[in-house]
Design an enzyme around this catalytic site. Structure first.
Site, PDB file in Angstrom:
ATOM      1  CE  LYS A  87       0.760  -2.982  11.159  1.00 13.34           C
ATOM      2  NZ  LYS A  87       1.840  -2.291  10.441  1.00 13.34           N
ATOM      3  CG  ASP A  97      -1.458 -11.042  11.548  1.00 15.37           C
ATOM      4  OD1 ASP A  97      -0.573 -11.150  10.669  1.00 15.37           O
ATOM      5  OD2 ASP A  97      -1.480 -10.102  12.364  1.00 15.37           O
ATOM      6  CE1 TYR A 121       4.357  -7.623   6.484  1.00  8.47           C
ATOM      7  CE2 TYR A 121       5.149  -9.085   4.770  1.00  8.47           C
ATOM      8  CZ  TYR A 121       5.401  -8.202   5.813  1.00  8.47           C
ATOM      9  OH  TYR A 121       6.695  -7.927   6.172  1.00  8.47           O
TER      10      TYR A 121
HETATM   11  P1  KE4 Z   1       6.011  -6.042  11.814  1.00  8.73           P
HETATM   12  O1  KE4 Z   1       7.020  -7.149  11.898  1.00  8.73           O
HETATM   13  O2  KE4 Z   1       6.220  -5.137  10.590  1.00  8.73           O
HETATM   14  O3  KE4 Z   1       5.881  -5.257  13.126  1.00  8.73           O
HETATM   15  O4  KE4 Z   1       4.549  -6.695  11.623  1.00  8.73           O
HETATM   16  C1  KE4 Z   1       4.363  -7.589  10.556  1.00  8.73           C
HETATM   17  C2  KE4 Z   1       2.886  -7.664  10.243  1.00  8.73           C
HETATM   18  C3  KE4 Z   1       2.159  -8.761  10.657  1.00  8.73           C
HETATM   19  N1  KE4 Z   1       0.838  -8.869  10.410  1.00  8.73           N
HETATM   20  C4  KE4 Z   1       0.179  -7.886   9.749  1.00  8.73           C
HETATM   21  C5  KE4 Z   1      -1.289  -8.039   9.498  1.00  8.73           C
HETATM   22  C6  KE4 Z   1       0.873  -6.737   9.304  1.00  8.73           C
HETATM   23  O5  KE4 Z   1       0.202  -5.762   8.631  1.00  8.73           O
HETATM   24  C7  KE4 Z   1       2.244  -6.616   9.553  1.00  8.73           C
HETATM   25  C8  KE4 Z   1       3.058  -5.418   9.063  1.00  8.73           C
HETATM   26  N2  KE4 Z   1       2.356  -4.462   8.288  1.00  8.73           N
HETATM   27  C9  KE4 Z   1       3.155  -3.738   7.311  1.00  8.73           C
HETATM   28  C10 KE4 Z   1       2.268  -2.769   6.553  1.00  8.73           C
HETATM   29  N3  KE4 Z   1       1.068  -3.347   6.077  1.00  8.73           N
HETATM   30  C11 KE4 Z   1       4.314  -3.045   7.970  1.00  8.73           C
HETATM   31  C12 KE4 Z   1       4.943  -1.924   7.189  1.00  8.73           C
HETATM   32  C13 KE4 Z   1       6.221  -2.330   6.549  1.00  8.73           C
HETATM   33  O6  KE4 Z   1       6.392  -3.525   6.295  1.00  8.73           O
HETATM   34  O7  KE4 Z   1       7.043  -1.413   6.313  1.00  8.73           O
END
Ligand code: KE4
Length: 449
Positions: free
Chosen positions: A274, A246, A151
């Site tokens: 994060k 990523d 993701y």
């Molecule tokens: P954000 O746009 O949510 O800050 O980051 C996206 C993203 C990009 N790359 C990786 C590897 C990620 O894990 C994420 C976001 N992670 C999720 C949980 N695995 C965010 C939590 C959510 O979507 O509520």
């Protein structure tokens, strides 16, 4: 016949959730939070401190969501709170350059081996979207390769066989993504370099980038197999493809230099999020100077953001990264091993098939005999069993992620006592799923809090 539940006063969280659903889609601002995959209603959090969440009904939980990864130092460290109060008094956003952005950028460039230049944005999604744009501009090619179950945020290009909430909620490929966009996103199998070679042979010189979570976290935790990352590096070199790591989860989590420092494989671009923001909205992308010099205004690749680099987020980022130390990672790794071993032992004692994948201070217990090495083996896990286990843990004051396909995050605020309570709660919750074999010791009915 009125049910007993109907006679009980609705909890404050339930009341809030009902109000939320009248004004927010699904009652939340990010899908996994709504508990659709685990049943029941989500506790509405009122405050948090250290490793604990406190909900609107006064319940406390040992937290393993930890805001999905940013809080490596725990919730609301007093020093950070003081620094943010002071920064807020000087202004929350200027839309103009500040020394704080330079301070955080210098720390990122020092810690992450492959980053010569970095740009701050407001989320991991913005970081990955922008990195892909730079790769397409640099190569003049349109197609990208991602891995099933990984993701990279909710950018259109990535919502094809996506992990995290997209998998959790059974929509790995989202409606609303234009067919032409989806056609430029090619899917490979994690830990299978040959699956990428096949795409290169088919699409030849039309692939701009391969984007990968160097330690997968969004199908649950799946570490790279030996040679996988090296194989991608070699393949990208041979085909003139930009390799993007990523590291939104693994960055500053796997080590101070992220997964790339652990495995010694250097990407061309890295996406971060994060931990870099210490709990405030910060994403970043960076890497080779010749690529990042293409980003506006240094170059023609446009990317912008009203709140990018804002002083509050930069303050939290500088505070968070400045306190990453070797002893911290030793403590986190030791806690991660303790929790993983405890969960494995509890599963053996209760006869539940469980595979616990770990990567330092983040882990996932998969309800399957395993091994779990890719999307297919991860999604073979018993999500109903996970949901029942999750509800048992929540009742016992432990809050894991409300999805089988996420990581459990430890922080420097978690203690061995927290981990041991968690393992006791797990043993009791697992036993509820599958009654313990007759010869095992009777379960003590204690409630760990
Ligand atoms: P954000 O746009 O949510 O800050 O980051 C996206 C993203 C990009 N790359 C990786 C590897 C990620 O894990 C994420 C976001 N992670 C999720 C949980 N695995 C965010 C939590 C959510 O979507 O509520």
């Amino acid at each position: 016949m009125i049910s007993f539940a109907a006679l009980m006063p609705a909890s404050e969280s339930t009341r809030l959730f009902n109000r939320a659903r009248r004004v927010l889609p699904g009652g939340v601002n990010s899908p996994v939070r709504a508990f659709a995959a685990v049943g029941g209603r989500p506790p509405f959090v009122e405050r948090a401190r250290g490793a604990r969440l406190y909900d609107a009904d006064g319940q406390s939980y040992i937290d393993y969501v930890m805001s999905w990864g940013p809080l490596i130092h725990g919730h609301a460290p007093p020093e950070l709170t003081r620094a943010l109060r002071s920064a807020a008094g000087r202004g929350t956003s200027f839309g103009a350059p500040t020394a704080l952005e330079v301070d955080l950028a210098r720390i990122v460039c020092r810690l992450v081996p492959s980053i010569a230049l970095v740009r701050f944005v407001n989320s991991g999604t913005e970081a990955t979207m922008s990195a892909i744009r730079v790769a397409r501009a640099a190569t003049g090619r349109d197609r990208i390769v991602k891995f099933a179950g990984c993701y990279h945020g909710h950018g259109d290009a990535f919502l094809v066989q996506a992990g995290s909430g997209a998998t959790t909620l059974g929509v790995p490929t989202s409606p609303g993504v234009a067919r032409a966009t989806a056609a430029d996103t090619l899917i490979a199998a994690y830990n299978d370099v040959e699956s990428v070679e096949r795409l290169c042979r088919t699409h030849r010189e039309r692939i701009a980038a391969v984007i990968v979570e160097p330690i997968a976290g969004n199908m649950g935790v799946v570490p790279p197999a030996p040679g996988f990352l090296e194989g991608l590096r070699d393949l990208c070199d041979r085909h003139g493809i930009v390799l993007i790591f990523d590291e939104v989860i693994s960055g500053f989590r796997a080590s101070r230099g992220g997964a790339q420092a652990v495995y010694g494989v250097m990407p061309d671009l890295t996406c971060l999020g994060k931990i870099i923001g210490g709990g405030l909205p910060v994403g970043a992308y960076g890497g080779r100077g010749d690529l990042m010099e293409r980003v506006s205004p240094a170059g023609p690749v446009y990317q912008a953001g009203t709140l990018s680099g804002n002083p509050l987020a930069m303050t939290a980022g500088v505070w968070s990264l400045s306190r990453l130390s070797a002893p911290l990672y030793r403590r986190l790794d030791k806690l991660g091993r303790r929790l993983a071993e405890g969960l494995r032992t509890a599963a053996l004692e209760t006869g539940v098939a469980l595979t616990v994948n770990t990567a330092g201070s983040v882990l996932t217990p998969f309800f399957t005999a395993g091994p779990v090495t890719d999307y297919a083996s991860a999604t073979a896990a018993d999500t109903e069993a996970y949901a029942a286990f999750f509800r048992g843990m929540l009742r016992r004051g432990v809050h894991p992620p409300p999805s089988q396909f996420e990581g459990w995050f430890l922080s420097d605020a978690h203690t061995e006592r927290d981990v041991d309570r968690t393992v006791r709660a797990a043993r009791q919750s697992l036993a509820e799923i599958r009654p313990a074999p007759r010869e095992s010791a009777p379960q003590r009915p204690e409630t760990p809090r």
